[in-house]
Design a protein around this motif. Structure first.
Motif, PDB file in Angstrom:
ATOM      1  N   ALA A 225       0.831  -1.216   0.000  1.00 60.49           N
ATOM      2  CA  ALA A 225       0.000   0.000   0.000  1.00 60.49           C
ATOM      3  C   ALA A 225       0.863   1.263   0.000  1.00 60.49           C
ATOM      4  O   ALA A 225       0.414   2.329  -0.417  1.00 60.49           O
ATOM      5  CB  ALA A 225      -0.929  -0.007   1.218  1.00 60.49           C
ATOM      6  N   GLN A 226       2.111   1.132   0.464  1.00 61.05           N
ATOM      7  CA  GLN A 226       3.001   2.311   0.482  1.00 61.05           C
ATOM      8  C   GLN A 226       3.959   2.356  -0.720  1.00 61.05           C
ATOM      9  O   GLN A 226       4.915   3.128  -0.742  1.00 61.05           O
ATOM     10  CB  GLN A 226       3.833   2.307   1.766  1.00 61.05           C
ATOM     11  N   ALA A 227       3.698   1.516  -1.714  1.00 61.21           N
ATOM     12  CA  ALA A 227       4.659   1.361  -2.816  1.00 61.21           C
ATOM     13  C   ALA A 227       4.988   2.693  -3.498  1.00 61.21           C
ATOM     14  O   ALA A 227       6.142   2.956  -3.839  1.00 61.21           O
ATOM     15  CB  ALA A 227       4.116   0.366  -3.838  1.00 61.21           C
ATOM     16  N   ARG A 228       3.979   3.535  -3.699  1.00 62.90           N
ATOM     17  CA  ARG A 228       4.228   4.789  -4.412  1.00 62.90           C
ATOM     18  C   ARG A 228       5.257   5.645  -3.670  1.00 62.90           C
ATOM     19  O   ARG A 228       6.240   6.111  -4.258  1.00 62.90           O
ATOM     20  CB  ARG A 228       2.909   5.559  -4.561  1.00 62.90           C
ATOM     21  N   GLU A 229       5.068   5.816  -2.367  1.00 62.90           N
ATOM     22  CA  GLU A 229       5.991   6.641  -1.570  1.00 62.90           C
ATOM     23  C   GLU A 229       7.385   5.989  -1.519  1.00 62.90           C
ATOM     24  O   GLU A 229       8.401   6.663  -1.592  1.00 62.90           O
ATOM     25  CB  GLU A 229       5.470   6.811  -0.127  1.00 62.90           C
ATOM     26  N   VAL A 230       7.394   4.672  -1.408  1.00 64.80           N
ATOM     27  CA  VAL A 230       8.682   3.963  -1.310  1.00 64.80           C
ATOM     28  C   VAL A 230       9.490   4.158  -2.595  1.00 64.80           C
ATOM     29  O   VAL A 230      10.685   4.450  -2.567  1.00 64.80           O
ATOM     30  CB  VAL A 230       8.464   2.452  -1.030  1.00 64.80           C
ATOM     31  N   TRP A 231       8.811   4.042  -3.734  1.00 69.63           N
ATOM     32  CA  TRP A 231       9.548   4.161  -4.996  1.00 69.63           C
ATOM     33  C   TRP A 231       9.909   5.617  -5.300  1.00 69.63           C
ATOM     34  O   TRP A 231      10.923   5.881  -5.923  1.00 69.63           O
ATOM     35  CB  TRP A 231       8.753   3.512  -6.139  1.00 69.63           C
ATOM     36  N   ARG A 261       2.093  -8.929  -0.855  1.00 68.58           N
ATOM     37  CA  ARG A 261       2.858  -8.073  -1.769  1.00 68.58           C
ATOM     38  C   ARG A 261       3.601  -7.002  -0.980  1.00 68.58           C
ATOM     39  O   ARG A 261       3.071  -6.433  -0.016  1.00 68.58           O
ATOM     40  CB  ARG A 261       1.916  -7.401  -2.774  1.00 68.58           C
ATOM     41  N   LEU A 262       4.831  -6.719  -1.425  1.00 71.92           N
ATOM     42  CA  LEU A 262       5.695  -5.767  -0.730  1.00 71.92           C
ATOM     43  C   LEU A 262       6.357  -4.828  -1.723  1.00 71.92           C
ATOM     44  O   LEU A 262       6.496  -5.162  -2.911  1.00 71.92           O
ATOM     45  CB  LEU A 262       6.810  -6.520   0.025  1.00 71.92           C
ATOM     46  N   SER A 327       9.461   8.199 -13.727  1.00 70.29           N
ATOM     47  CA  SER A 327       8.461   9.235 -13.428  1.00 70.29           C
ATOM     48  C   SER A 327       7.378   8.681 -12.490  1.00 70.29           C
ATOM     49  O   SER A 327       7.249   7.458 -12.318  1.00 70.29           O
ATOM     50  CB  SER A 327       7.797   9.684 -14.729  1.00 70.29           C
ATOM     51  N   ASP A 328       6.582   9.583 -11.933  1.00 70.08           N
ATOM     52  CA  ASP A 328       5.451   9.137 -11.111  1.00 70.08           C
ATOM     53  C   ASP A 328       4.508   8.253 -11.927  1.00 70.08           C
ATOM     54  O   ASP A 328       3.971   7.268 -11.421  1.00 70.08           O
ATOM     55  CB  ASP A 328       4.673  10.356 -10.587  1.00 70.08           C
ATOM     56  N   ASP A 332       3.350   4.525 -11.040  1.00 72.48           N
ATOM     57  CA  ASP A 332       1.932   4.152 -10.901  1.00 72.48           C
ATOM     58  C   ASP A 332       1.590   2.959 -11.802  1.00 72.48           C
ATOM     59  O   ASP A 332       0.856   2.051 -11.398  1.00 72.48           O
ATOM     60  CB  ASP A 332       1.027   5.344 -11.243  1.00 72.48           C
ATOM     61  N   THR A 333       2.133   2.967 -13.011  1.00 74.62           N
ATOM     62  CA  THR A 333       1.842   1.852 -13.926  1.00 74.62           C
ATOM     63  C   THR A 333       2.394   0.544 -13.366  1.00 74.62           C
ATOM     64  O   THR A 333       1.726  -0.505 -13.398  1.00 74.62           O
ATOM     65  CB  THR A 333       2.461   2.135 -15.321  1.00 74.62           C
TER      66      THR A 333
END
Ligand SMILES: Cc1cc2nc3c(=O)[nH]c(=O)nc-3n(C[C@H](O)[C@H](O)[C@H](O)COP(=O)(O)OP(=O)(O)OC[C@H]3O[C@@H](n4cnc5c(N)ncnc54)[C@H](O)[C@@H]3O)c2cc1C
Length: 458
Positions: A225-231, A261-262, A327-328, A332-333
């Motif tokens: 769930a935190q993947a966006r911030e982590v990446w 999933r992590l 990129s963001d 996201d993709t």
């Protein structure tokens, strides 16, 4: 073309009389084990397997194949996902028993035979506190990985595996044994560093070594769930890295089999431990990792830490391309696509390339990808053959979804069996035409074509 049924048995008997290794025909004990490679999806049946023990065996095998019109496949570590190490009805030149390793600690060099894996290489060189850039996984062969590039934990400091190659002993298409180095056959040496599988069988490879270890390495993982911030944090972390750090980001499943999933960052600092602790501290301090195993350790252990995720015989279909930028929208993709992965063994990875790799000119070696940036890799891996179609379709769809974010380059060592022509051209970029003309000179008949093939041409 000859096949098993038409192969001249008396010719095989002649070859066998002087061959030091083993010659395996279908039905022989050991034949099925020898034709198996890392990727369980590949199931090919060579007419003959020449399990070589030394350069003379390789020479005899090449000459035998060309004399009898047999296609040649060359097996180093057998890790190529496209399955180029084995063929149907041809001659498989199997180097997997060629394990000689001679370390010269004074000169800081090592000579290793073409069938050595990184695990074996590290074991011998670390006896002297030395190492060279190898693959991230220890079971990969030094042959294919070095001849095509070689991304690994030491690349920020010491460049790609091929940047450390000092010379190669090659058995050419005519069965000659030649040395390729800066001094001997310099144009061949240029080609070998990136497109080596097209130019001969590397019976020996000689590398420069560096003092390495202990190192600081490991992985931090966060909830998916935190993947966006982590990446996004990974992108920021990698913008100002010292050469000592190599770092990858991964969307993957927990190794406990739960399918959780992590979002993970995996890194290695290959300099002094105190500096490593400081350089990797931000990874430990960001957010609230559910797993943090970054710690001081050995280089050998670092090279083995992910081996368990890549079992021999698992079914694999990979796709990869260098990114224009991380990129963001690209992040996201990837997150959306990973959410649909049908297998808990699969992952989406981004490999950061910087430092020493980027200080080599685009045309100094045949490997042209020298810009700081990221390589995107879909690792589709599963274990039930009934799931083949679903997992291959997922890999292709994930790769396609990322199309808007790709740069022009592809990494040759990750190309799949259905990727030829334009994909190989993209792997060599501005170096492709020179490679074609060198191929015409060294292998005009395209004897070595079971690889990411560069057809002879001017
Ligand atoms: C689990 C896994 C992890 C990986 N990790 C990394 C990584 O960290 N970094 C990275 O850069 N790549 C990595 N790769 C990709 C790897 O570089 C390629 O798969 C490479 O081709 C493997 O080399 P090999 O010798 O094991 O394979 P093989 O399948 O034996 O050979 C691959 C190609 O090279 C040729 N070849 C092999 N040895 C010789 C030789 N001695 N002389 C002439 N030709 C030869 C073969 O004919 C074939 O065309 C990984 C692959 C897998 C499956």
């Amino acid at each position: 073309m000859s096949t098993t049924s038409t192969l001249d048995r008396s010719a095989i008997a002649d070859l066998s009389a002087r061959f030091t290794g083993a010659l395996l025909l279908p039905g022989d004990s050991g034949y099925d084990e020898a034709r198996r490679i890392h990727n369980g999806l590949i199931d090919k049946h060579p007419a003959l397997i020449a399990r070589c023990l030394g350069t003379a065996d390789v020479v005899d095998a090449v000459k035998f194949a060309t004399a009898h019109g047999l296609e040649i496949a060359v097996r180093g570590g057998g890790h190529n996902v496209a399955g180029k190490a084995v063929c149907d009805n041809g001659l498989m030149i199997d180097l997997s028993r060629m394990k000689g390793i001679h370390v010269d600690p004074e000169r800081r060099t090592v000579r290793a035979q073409g069938g050595v894996t990184w695990r074996e290489f590290n074991r011998a060189t670390q006896l002297h506190g030395l190492a060279s850039t190898g693959g991230v996984i220890s079971t990969t062969g030094i042959g294919g990985l070095t001849l095509g590039g070689g991304l690994g934990w030491l690349m920020g400091m010491h460049g790609l595996a091929l940047d450390n190659l000092l010379s190669a002993e090659l058995v050419t298409a005519s069965g000659d044994v030649v040395r390729a180095s800066e001094k001997d056959n310099a144009d061949l040496f240029w080609a070998v560093r990136g497109a080596g599988a097209n130019f001969g069988v590397a019976s020996w490879l000689e590398y420069r070594l560096h003092p390495v270890g202990p190192v600081t390495s490991g992985l931090v993982a966060h909830p998916f769930a935190q993947a966006r911030e982590v990446w996004q944090f990974f992108r920021e972390f990698t913008t100002s890295l010292p050469d000592e750090v190599s770092a990858f980001a991964g969307l993957l499943c927990a190794p406990d089999g739960s399918g959780t999933r992590l979002a993970a960052i995996i890194a290695c600092h290959a300099g002094p431990l105190a500096e490593g602790e400081a350089a990797l501290r931000p990874l430990k301090q960001f957010g609230s990792p559910v797993l943090d195993v970054i710690q001081p350790t050995t280089y050998e252990a670092t090279n083995m830490m992910l081996d368990g995720a890549f079992p021999v015989g698992a079914l694999n279909y990979w796709k990869s391309s260098f990114l224009g930028e991380l990129s963001d929208a690209a992040i996201d993709t990837m997150i959306t696509r990973f959410g649909t992965s049908p297998s808990a063994m699969s992952s989406l990875l981004v490999e950061h390339v910087h430092g020493a790799v980027t200080r080599v000119g685009v045309s100094e070696t045949a490997f042209p990808h020298r810009r700081e940036g990221y390589n995107f890799l879909v690792v589709s891996e599963w274990d039930n053959p009934g799931d083949n179609a679903r997992n291959i379709a997922w890999a292709r769809a994930s790769y396609d979804a990322m199309q808007p974010h790709y740069g022009p380059g592809r990494y040759v060592n990750y190309l799949e069996k259905d990727e030829t022509g334009d994909a190989v051209r993209a792997a060599y970029g501005p170096n492709y035409d020179r490679l074609r003309s060198l191929k015409s000179r060294y292998d005009p008949g395209n004897v070595f074509h079971l690889n990411q093939n560069i057809p002879p041409g001017s």
